[in-house]
Write a protein that holds these residues in place. Structure first.
Motif, PDB file in Angstrom:
ATOM      1  N   TYR A  92       0.820  -1.203   0.000  1.00 41.65           N
ATOM      2  CA  TYR A  92       0.000   0.000   0.000  1.00 41.65           C
ATOM      3  C   TYR A  92       0.857   1.257   0.000  1.00 41.65           C
ATOM      4  CZ  TYR A  92      -4.186  -2.699   1.029  1.00 41.65           C
ATOM      5  OH  TYR A  92      -5.250  -3.569   0.955  1.00 41.65           O
TER       6      TYR A  92
ATOM      7  N   SER B 189       2.859  11.780   1.352  1.00 38.38           N
ATOM      8  CA  SER B 189       2.582  10.406   0.944  1.00 38.38           C
ATOM      9  C   SER B 189       3.888   9.679   0.645  1.00 38.38           C
ATOM     10  CB  SER B 189       1.666  10.367  -0.283  1.00 38.38           C
ATOM     11  OG  SER B 189       2.309  10.967  -1.392  1.00 38.38           O
TER      12      SER B 189
ATOM     13  N   ALA C   9      -4.283   7.339   5.145  1.00 38.22           N
ATOM     14  CA  ALA C   9      -5.030   6.647   4.106  1.00 38.22           C
ATOM     15  C   ALA C   9      -4.114   5.663   3.397  1.00 38.22           C
ATOM     16  CB  ALA C   9      -5.603   7.649   3.109  1.00 38.22           C
TER      17      ALA C   9
ATOM     18  N   ASP D  25      -3.560   3.210  -0.158  1.00 35.29           N
ATOM     19  CA  ASP D  25      -3.872   3.049  -1.580  1.00 35.29           C
ATOM     20  C   ASP D  25      -3.126   1.817  -2.082  1.00 35.29           C
ATOM     21  OD1 ASP D  25      -2.930   5.001  -4.539  1.00 35.29           O
ATOM     22  OD2 ASP D  25      -4.268   3.274  -4.317  1.00 35.29           O
TER      23      ASP D  25
ATOM     24  N   THR E  20      -7.427  12.520  -2.769  1.00 35.52           N
ATOM     25  CA  THR E  20      -8.170  11.683  -1.834  1.00 35.52           C
ATOM     26  C   THR E  20      -8.877  10.533  -2.526  1.00 35.52           C
ATOM     27  OG1 THR E  20     -10.094  13.159  -1.998  1.00 35.52           O
ATOM     28  CG2 THR E  20      -8.533  13.596  -0.216  1.00 35.52           C
TER      29      THR E  20
ATOM     30  N   TYR F 215      -7.361   6.889  -2.772  1.00 37.62           N
ATOM     31  CA  TYR F 215      -7.123   6.067  -1.596  1.00 37.62           C
ATOM     32  C   TYR F 215      -8.321   5.186  -1.279  1.00 37.62           C
ATOM     33  CZ  TYR F 215      -2.771   8.483  -0.970  1.00 37.62           C
ATOM     34  OH  TYR F 215      -1.493   8.958  -1.164  1.00 37.62           O
ATOM     35  N   ASP F 216      -8.014   3.957  -0.916  1.00 35.16           N
ATOM     36  CA  ASP F 216      -9.049   2.945  -0.704  1.00 35.16           C
ATOM     37  C   ASP F 216      -9.556   2.904   0.736  1.00 35.16           C
ATOM     38  OD1 ASP F 216      -6.744   1.165  -2.628  1.00 35.16           O
ATOM     39  OD2 ASP F 216      -8.700   1.795  -3.412  1.00 35.16           O
TER      40      ASP F 216
ATOM     41  N   TRP G 264      -9.351   4.614   4.897  1.00 35.26           N
ATOM     42  CA  TRP G 264      -9.080   5.805   5.701  1.00 35.26           C
ATOM     43  C   TRP G 264      -9.195   5.484   7.176  1.00 35.26           C
ATOM     44  CZ3 TRP G 264      -7.814  10.615   3.701  1.00 35.26           C
ATOM     45  CH2 TRP G 264      -7.893  10.726   2.303  1.00 35.26           C
TER      46      TRP G 264
END
Length: 124
Positions: A32, A50, A97, A99, A108, A111-112, A114
């Motif tokens: 991720y 990130s 978050a 991803d 945003t 991203y899968d 949170w």
């Protein structure tokens, strides 16, 4: 089911430091990309930092560059946000978050998963 839990928020004076942690469970953490976002009252959620699933591709918002550092420990399934030289304008709820397979997007919608967020308040 991937779950993200942030911790480490609090009240700090301007110029101080905080380190946020985000513990990830239920997935293969190393696959991720992880991001930090924040949302101040009355404002949209904005990108902070990130880091891609691999060890490259680190990004920062201009407003935090040089003050914040994102890092990840794949052995602990944890991502960190070290925040130094905090300013009152850094006051917000901070969210981490995840991803899957991502490269460290600033958006945003990429991203899968949170977390629930942790409050950071910087007093002047």
């Amino acid at each position: 089911q991937v779950q993200l839990v942030e911790s480490g928020g609090g009240l700090v004076q301007a110029g101080g430091s905080l380190t946020l942690s985000c513990d990830v469970s239920g997935g293969t953490f190393s696959t991720y990309a992880m991001g930090w976002f924040r949302q101040a009252p009355g404002k949209e959620r904005e990108f902070v930092a990130s880091r891609a699933w691999s060890y490259g591709n680190i990004y920062y918002a201009d407003s935090v560059k040089g003050r914040f550092t994102i890092s990840r420990d794949n052995a602990k399934n944890t991502v960190y946000l070290q925040m130094n030289s905090l300013k009152p304008e850094d006051t917000a709820v901070y969210y981490c978050a995840a991803d899957h397979g991502g490269m460290g997007s600033k958006f945003t919608h990429d991203y899968d998963y949170w977390g629930q967020g942790t409050q950071v308040t910087v007093s002047s």
